[in-house]
Design a protein around this motif. Structure first.
Motif, PDB file in Angstrom:
ATOM      1  N   ARG A 126     -50.719-105.820   2.694  1.00  0.00           N
ATOM      2  CA  ARG A 126     -50.206-104.489   3.000  1.00  0.00           C
ATOM      3  C   ARG A 126     -50.233-103.655   1.723  1.00  0.00           C
ATOM      4  O   ARG A 126     -50.360-104.200   0.615  1.00  0.00           O
ATOM      5  N   PHE A 127     -50.105-102.326   1.904  1.00  0.00           N
ATOM      6  CA  PHE A 127     -50.296-101.420   0.779  1.00  0.00           C
ATOM      7  C   PHE A 127     -49.201-100.353   0.789  1.00  0.00           C
ATOM      8  O   PHE A 127     -48.948 -99.715   1.815  1.00  0.00           O
ATOM      9  N   VAL A 128     -48.559-100.177  -0.353  1.00  0.00           N
ATOM     10  CA  VAL A 128     -47.453 -99.238  -0.452  1.00  0.00           C
ATOM     11  C   VAL A 128     -47.833 -98.085  -1.372  1.00  0.00           C
ATOM     12  O   VAL A 128     -48.492 -98.281  -2.399  1.00  0.00           O
ATOM     13  N   CYS A 129     -47.437 -96.891  -0.969  1.00  0.00           N
ATOM     14  CA  CYS A 129     -47.658 -95.687  -1.773  1.00  0.00           C
ATOM     15  C   CYS A 129     -46.326 -94.956  -1.895  1.00  0.00           C
ATOM     16  O   CYS A 129     -45.706 -94.618  -0.886  1.00  0.00           O
ATOM     17  N   ILE A 130     -45.874 -94.738  -3.111  1.00  0.00           N
ATOM     18  CA  ILE A 130     -44.604 -94.051  -3.342  1.00  0.00           C
ATOM     19  C   ILE A 130     -44.829 -92.545  -3.209  1.00  0.00           C
ATOM     20  O   ILE A 130     -45.646 -91.972  -3.938  1.00  0.00           O
ATOM     21  N   PRO A 131     -44.145 -91.872  -2.275  1.00  0.00           N
ATOM     22  CA  PRO A 131     -44.345 -90.434  -2.118  1.00  0.00           C
ATOM     23  C   PRO A 131     -43.989 -89.692  -3.401  1.00  0.00           C
ATOM     24  O   PRO A 131     -42.977 -89.978  -4.045  1.00  0.00           O
ATOM     25  N   SER A 132     -44.834 -88.751  -3.779  1.00  0.00           N
ATOM     26  CA  SER A 132     -44.612 -87.984  -5.006  1.00  0.00           C
ATOM     27  C   SER A 132     -45.327 -86.646  -4.892  1.00  0.00           C
ATOM     28  O   SER A 132     -45.993 -86.357  -3.884  1.00  0.00           O
TER      29      SER A 132
END
Length: 237
Positions: A126-132
């Motif tokens: 799985r792949f996580v992207c921190i909103p920014s």
């Protein structure tokens, strides 16, 4: 939290590594693995930034490759700040990270200057992207680790391990299957050397999404061995 492994791929900043050790200690996370570091992970600068987390630096595992870092893990989430050419479903930290808390999980971070490559991402499920801010989405490495560990710590008290989680195949077993599959597909000319890396990345995404269990990987390996046996008999016939 103390079962989570933090994996840094080719970090170049000693102070970043020290800051990561500190926030790991803050959040009760103690397993740090560094893949092919481009700096001295236990330097004076790193230890100054680590403060009371210096034992994490002292006990850090140093390995040459990402598969070696993941060999004893059942789950891996990779961090990325951007979509890729290969379809990649990016999830928010609060939606994705709690999944790591059952089973043996790893959270993988890329180098400060480039992030994780497509090949490195293919080792995760799985792949996580921190909103920014979209105008400047790239976070400092230590900040990214801190945000992810905070989200994990919020969910840790509610974590429940299931039997299915405990029986998941290790990523070492999956890697063995992928290498076996690639060699067979090359042999039958379904893959060619110049296209194999991209095609195998797609196969990895398909299987990784399904969170294969140990017996399922054994069954798939058995299918490959039977096909190889049949091909060998044809060649000898």
């Amino acid at each position: 939290m103390d079962q989570i492994k933090i994996i840094l791929v080719e970090p170049a900043g000693e102070r970043n590594i020290g800051s990561i050790a500190r926030v790991m200690k803050n959040m009760g996370c103690y397993h740090l693995t560094i893949v092919n570091p481009r700096c001295h992970h236990n330097s004076e600068d790193a230890r100054i930034m680590a403060v009371h987390g210096v034992e994490i630096l002292d006990n850090a595992e140093i390995v040459p490759t990402l598969p070696e870092a993941l060999k004893d893990c059942q789950k891996a989430i990779a961090t990325t700040a951007r979509p890729r050419g290969i379809p990649t479903h990016l999830e928010k930290p609060q939606d994705c990270l709690p999944w790591l808390l059952s089973g043996r999980g790893a959270l993988v971070f890329g180098p400060e200057d480039r992030g994780l490559s497509n090949q490195e991402l293919s080792h995760a499920q799985r792949f996580v992207c921190i909103p920014s801010n979209p105008e400047y989405p790239s976070l400092n490495l230590a900040q990214a680790v801190g945000i992810c560990l905070y989200e994990l710590s919020k969910s840790a008290s509610d974590n429940t391990i299931t039997d299915n989680d405990l029986d998941l195949a290790t990523l070492k077993d999956l890697e063995g299957y992928y290498q076996h599959l690639e060699s067979l597909l090359l042999r039958v000319n379904y893959l060619y050397p110049h296209t194999a890396p991209v095609q195998m990345s797609k196969f990895r995404r398909i299987f990784n999404r399904n969170q294969l269990q140990t017996q399922e990987v054994a069954m798939l390996r058995g299918i490959l061995r039977q096909i190889e046996w049949h091909l060998s008999n044809e060649d000898n016939g």
